[in-house]
Design an enzyme around this catalytic site. Structure first.
Site, mmCIF file in Angstrom:
data_model
loop_
_atom_site.group_PDB
_atom_site.id
_atom_site.type_symbol
_atom_site.label_atom_id
_atom_site.label_comp_id
_atom_site.label_asym_id
_atom_site.label_seq_id
_atom_site.Cartn_x
_atom_site.Cartn_y
_atom_site.Cartn_z
ATOM 1 C CG ASP A 53 10.591 72.368 -92.932
ATOM 2 O OD1 ASP A 53 11.568 71.598 -93.028
ATOM 3 O OD2 ASP A 53 9.450 72.069 -93.352
ATOM 4 C CE1 TYR A 142 22.093 59.485 -88.186
ATOM 5 C CE2 TYR A 142 23.611 57.674 -87.756
ATOM 6 C CZ TYR A 142 23.268 58.998 -87.610
ATOM 7 O OH TYR A 142 24.076 59.845 -86.901
#
Length: 326
Positions: A53, A142
């Site tokens: 992660d 984004y």
């Protein structure tokens, strides 16, 4: 030279980048990592593989230390449409993970590849032959994370001497992995549906023009950029690259050249259409060609022929497999 760590290795880019890096540098020197927890057999097939992660700095530091990593290809991110559906989460994933990667690179002296995107541009950017250096005012989360990422990588290069490099990637077409929530993923979906069903309903308008590249060319570009002497690079984060400027109807026509019975219709998604309409129609990639030899091998028709052939072998539809015309 130490080992290479790839984050987001199970995604669209990573699925082809990891094998390419292992072919070039050796399997044991390329560590694939992803957030997905694989069953033992799956992890063994991808070994060396770590569950990682990237938003957890301790996990990242430990992975880099344990594997003696000198180069990080940081691919873990939410793509355009997925990010727009969860903007707060997208900021956490895209920016926190990049910050952690840059911090660990600063501590361990790692080289970093960061993939930017045509999403880093916005409606105020010149849409045709978009320059290498131009206004970047994206209207999606984004795009905001990509511009921020470019600037953050530049900062770590100038302030701390981290060897950061990147590309502004166009839409990427790949047979190896399923679409991952990007606006340009219609192209991958179209090829997959052509082979499996002989029909596709496109979520962008037929005349929506965007830049694309076939994944093998993009992978070659990433590896070529990372191997180039730093003194030759005028721009680190990030170089424009492209191979073709195409519309859905042009891709459909290329498919029909090999599959005459293929049919397409359109059901426009206003969210993804608005994203596409804010992006460039074509990029000026002359800086990448001049500085480090960017030179794509696949045009639209070569890509269509190869995609249909490889998907036909991979998907094995019940209907008669279509063979690409030569």
């Amino acid at each position: 030279m130490g080992n290479i760590l790839v984050t987001g290795a199970l995604g669209q880019i990573g699925s082809e980048l990891v094998p390419a890096l292992r072919a070039e540098y050796g399997r044991d020197r390329v560590i694939a990592t992803d957030l997905k927890v694989l069953p033992p057999t799956g992890a063994e097939a991808l070994a060396p593989y770590d569950h990682l992660d990237c938003t957890d700095p301790h996990q990242l530091h430990e992975a880099v230390r344990r594997h003696d990593v000198s180069t990080i290809y940081h691919l873990a991110a939410l793509l355009s449409a997925s990010a727009e559906a969860a903007p707060q989460f997208a900021w956490t994933v895209n920016m926190s993970s990049l910050y952690n990667v840059l911090e660990v690179a600063r501590g361990y002296g790692c080289q970093v590849f960061f993939p930017s995107s045509i999403g880093a541009f916005g409606p105020d950017t010149p849409r045709d032959m978009t320059p290498q250096v131009t206004v970047q005012r994206p209207t999606t989360i984004y795009g905001v994370t990509k511009v921020s990422g470019e600037l953050l990588c530049d900062y770590y290069a100038s302030r701390f001497g981290v060897d950061t490099r990147g590309l502004r990637l166009p839409g990427l077409v790949s047979y190896a992995a399923a679409p991952g929530g990007g606006t340009t993923d219609y192209a991958v979906e179209m090829f997959c549906h052509a082979v499996r069903y002989g029909q596709y309903t496109c979520f962008l308008a037929p005349d929506t023009r965007l830049d694309m590249a076939y994944m093998p060319d993009a992978i070659d570009g990433m590896m070529r950029l990372m191997a180039t002497d730093a003194g030759k690079l005028r721009y680190r984060n990030a170089y424009n690259i492209t191979a073709m400027s195409v519309t859905p109807e042009e891709i459909a026509a290329a498919i029909c050249a090999h599959m005459p019975g293929f049919e397409i219709d359109y059901e426009i998604d206003p969210v993804r259409q608005a994203i596409a309409d804010s992006w460039p129609r074509s990029l000026d990639d002359s800086a990448a060609r001049a500085d480090w030899g960017w030179s794509p091998k696949f045009d639209l028709h070569a890509m269509a022929r190869d995609m249909l052939l490889r998907l036909g072998e991979k998907m094995k539809p019940a209907r008669q497999r279509v063979e690409a015309r030569r």
